[in-house]
Design an enzyme around this catalytic site. Structure first.
Site, short mmCIF file in Angstrom:
data_model
loop_
_atom_site.label_atom_id
_atom_site.label_comp_id
_atom_site.label_asym_id
_atom_site.label_seq_id
_atom_site.Cartn_x
_atom_site.Cartn_y
_atom_site.Cartn_z
N CYS A 209 42.52 40.84 39.59
CA CYS A 209 44.06 40.70 39.02
C CYS A 209 45.13 41.84 39.42
O CYS A 209 46.28 41.48 39.30
CB CYS A 209 43.91 40.51 37.62
SG CYS A 209 42.64 39.40 36.93
N LYS B 140 31.17 34.70 26.40
CA LYS B 140 30.81 33.72 27.40
C LYS B 140 31.12 34.24 28.57
O LYS B 140 32.26 34.35 29.17
CB LYS B 140 31.46 32.38 27.27
CG LYS B 140 31.14 31.22 28.40
CD LYS B 140 32.59 30.62 28.80
CE LYS B 140 32.06 29.64 29.97
NZ LYS B 140 31.95 30.19 31.18
N PRO B 141 30.02 34.55 29.53
CA PRO B 141 30.14 35.08 30.80
C PRO B 141 30.56 33.80 31.72
O PRO B 141 30.31 32.59 31.54
CB PRO B 141 28.72 35.46 31.25
CG PRO B 141 27.83 35.09 30.28
CD PRO B 141 28.58 34.35 29.22
N ALA B 142 31.54 34.25 32.77
CA ALA B 142 31.78 33.07 33.68
C ALA B 142 30.42 32.29 34.28
O ALA B 142 29.44 32.93 34.65
CB ALA B 142 32.48 33.79 34.80
N SER C 147 42.76 33.43 33.93
CA SER C 147 43.94 32.91 34.43
C SER C 147 45.13 32.75 33.33
O SER C 147 44.65 32.60 32.14
CB SER C 147 43.79 31.83 35.19
OG SER C 147 43.58 30.63 34.15
N GLU D 126 43.97 39.21 29.11
CA GLU D 126 44.22 39.87 30.37
C GLU D 126 44.14 38.78 31.28
O GLU D 126 43.34 38.32 31.57
CB GLU D 126 42.93 40.74 30.41
CG GLU D 126 42.88 41.91 29.71
CD GLU D 126 44.11 43.07 29.90
OE1 GLU D 126 44.84 43.15 30.64
OE2 GLU D 126 43.97 44.11 29.21
N TRP E 169 34.43 36.09 36.44
CA TRP E 169 33.32 36.29 37.60
C TRP E 169 33.85 37.32 38.44
O TRP E 169 32.89 37.92 39.19
CB TRP E 169 33.15 34.73 38.37
CG TRP E 169 34.50 34.36 38.94
CD1 TRP E 169 35.22 33.25 38.59
CD2 TRP E 169 35.10 34.80 40.02
NE1 TRP E 169 36.30 32.95 39.01
CE2 TRP E 169 36.48 33.89 40.05
CE3 TRP E 169 34.94 35.84 41.24
CZ2 TRP E 169 37.26 34.37 41.01
CZ3 TRP E 169 36.06 35.94 42.26
CH2 TRP E 169 37.19 35.14 42.04
N GLU F 78 49.62 33.90 42.53
CA GLU F 78 48.51 34.81 43.03
C GLU F 78 47.46 34.23 43.94
O GLU F 78 47.04 33.13 43.83
CB GLU F 78 47.81 34.88 41.50
CG GLU F 78 46.72 35.90 41.30
CD GLU F 78 46.09 36.21 39.96
OE1 GLU F 78 46.14 35.46 39.21
OE2 GLU F 78 45.79 37.32 39.74
C1 SIN Z 1 40.74 42.80 36.80
O1 SIN Z 1 40.99 42.38 37.93
O2 SIN Z 1 41.35 42.12 35.97
C2 SIN Z 1 40.32 44.28 36.47
C3 SIN Z 1 40.42 45.10 37.55
C4 SIN Z 1 40.19 46.40 37.08
O3 SIN Z 1 39.68 46.79 35.81
O4 SIN Z 1 40.47 47.21 37.80
#
Ligand code: SIN
Length: 459
Positions: A266, A157-159, A211, A232, A133, A363
């Site tokens: 992330c 599948k989108p969030a 996650s 990822e 999301w 995180e």
């Molecule tokens: C992410 O939060 O995983 C992606 C961030 C980005 O592509 O810069």
């Protein structure tokens, strides 16, 4: 009556819209369709596939304002940032429209006179994706574009928090001329999709952004069919400010990485390590700058920091702030939150951070910057690496020697040297350790959608 997914606006707590919650049977049906369509789509030549991608990006740009508004309503990020995300998404489509034409094979010099050796590449098959999301369209584009450029069919599948912008984005692929079944979406429960996608024998590749915990479950499922995977996953990015850093530059880039998407990426810097000689000056400048950030509904003019996506996200960030305060951290900017209407947290700076604080280990996914000091670069590198994550790290130094030490010493897949915004479609993005497997973006980003064949011919 069929079940529905209710999409909420995290800035107001109001319902934005609803989408059908599809069943396991619906998901299976779409996988069958993708599987059938693959037989046909794989034969389309790379230039024709590229032309479809080019048209798709054109249509997205024509509808940019509408998609950006949807993103802001369901995700909360400021409208300007949402428009930036749509452009970021298009940059992946542009890039793979070209890169798909450069999927080369090779010949290998033979080891016997009457043998010829030819290496060819082919699309891997049906690709299933699960996207997050925090970037509802960009993370989808960076999976869909290389997949269909390579000749795969794609189902995503989108969030559940942000399906509306994703659906609009994907519908434009059909308008661009992709035949039905080449690019599809499913709106269903994450658990159902995860189980069906990861176990399906018709899916050859599973790609996930989200996650680390969910990634591990998907990897277990994918093992049942030895599926190719790209993961990822989470991050816990350190940001190191060396004693010779340009502090004004470090502050601006730290703000950019820390507060992008309200700290919900992330790759957001999660913990700051600042050399003791410049700690006071940096912390003061940084807190002063953070206090200027305007928080609010992303649809309002001038807002730079939106809400947390939901109550769980809000509660986690507030827990990190109160834990840091309990353990002796001093709040020098922000620190307060409110979930009366929407889930807002003030951009926060905490000095005196210690290793035992939750925020220095987990995180946070929120707008909080804890600052700890260090005396030597070795100490900073050791602390930065002391995590199971290895996605992104940032460092600020004007010394090329110290910069190279940091660049070589930090165990992270994406490094920003005097740069808080390293992401781009043409670079490989991905993490080490428990931050993931594989890379997205750049030439590396199309590889996971291709298989390699060697043909050894006796002539
Ligand atoms: C992410 O939060 O995983 C992606 C961030 C980005 O592509 O810069």
């Amino acid at each position: 009556m069929s079940e529905e997914i209710i999409v909420m606006n995290p800035a107001t707590g109001e319902e934005v819209d609803r989408v059908k919650k599809e069943s396991r049977e619906d998901i299976e049906r779409k996988i069958d369709k993708a599987h059938e369509m693959f037989k046909q789509y794989r034969k389309k030549n790379a230039h024709d596939r590229s032309a479809l991608l080019v048209r798709w990006a054109e249509l997205i740009r024509e509808n940019k304002d509408e998609i950006a508004e949807l993103i802001t309503k369901e995700n909360g990020k400021p409208l300007k940032e949402a428009a930036g995300e749509v452009e970021y998404a298009c940059s992946y489509i542009d890039y793979y429209a070209e890169e798909g034409k450069r999927v080369y094979g090779r010949t290998i010099p033979q080891h016997e006179d009457d043998v010829r050796l030819v290496v060819t590449r082919q699309p891997i098959g049906v690709v299933a994706a699960i996207t997050p999301w925090n970037f509802p369209v960009a993370m989808m584009a960076r999976k869909a574009a290389p997949a269909v450029a390579a000749g795969c069919t794609f189902i995503v599948k989108p969030a559940s928090e942000t399906p509306l912008s994703a659906i609009r984005f994907l519908d434009l692929a059909l308008e661009a001329g992709f035949e039905e079944g080449v690019i599809q979406y499913v709106t269903a429960s994450g658990k159902d999709v995860g189980e069906v996608f990861s176990h399906s024998e018709k899916i050859m590749k599973l790609t996930f952004t989200g996650s680390t915990a969910v990634g591990k479950t998907l990897m277990e499922g994918a093992a049942s069919t030895v599926k190719n995977i790209t993961m990822e996953l989470g991050g816990h990015a350190p940001l190191v400010v060396n004693k010779d850093a340009d502090l004004d530059m470090a502050v601006e880039h730290a703000v950019a990485t820390k507060f992008r998407n309200s700290g919900q990426t992330c790759v957001c810097a999660n913990r700051f390590y600042v050399h003791e000689d410049v700690a006071e000056a940096f912390s003061q400048k940084f807190a002063d700058r953070v206090k200027t950030l305007k928080v609010g509904n992303g649809l309002d003019e001038g807002v730079e920091v939106g809400p947390m996506i939901n109550e769980d996200g809000y509660d986690k960030v507030m827990r990190h702030i109160s834990d840091a305060k309990d353990k002796g951290g001093q709040v020098t900017a922000g620190g307060e939150g409110s979930k009366d209407a929407g889930y807002f947290i003030e951009p926060t700076v905490i000095t005196g951070a210690t290793d035992d604080m939750l925020i220095m280990n987990e995180e946070t996914f929120g707008p909080v910057a804890p600052i700890q000091t260090f005396a030597t670069l070795d100490e900073a590198i050791e602390k930065a690496n002391d995590t199971e994550y290895g996605l992104a790290a940032y460092f600020f130094t004007e010394s090329y020697r110290d910069g190279i030490r940091l660049q070589e010493g930090l165990d992270f897949g994406v490094l920003g040297w005097n740069n808080g915004k390293p992401s781009a479609a043409h670079i490989p993005f991905g993490g080490l350790k428990e931050s993931g497997i594989g890379r997205e973006g750049g030439p590396e980003g199309i590889e996971p959608y291709l298989e390699t064949k060697i043909t050894s011919m006796k002539i």
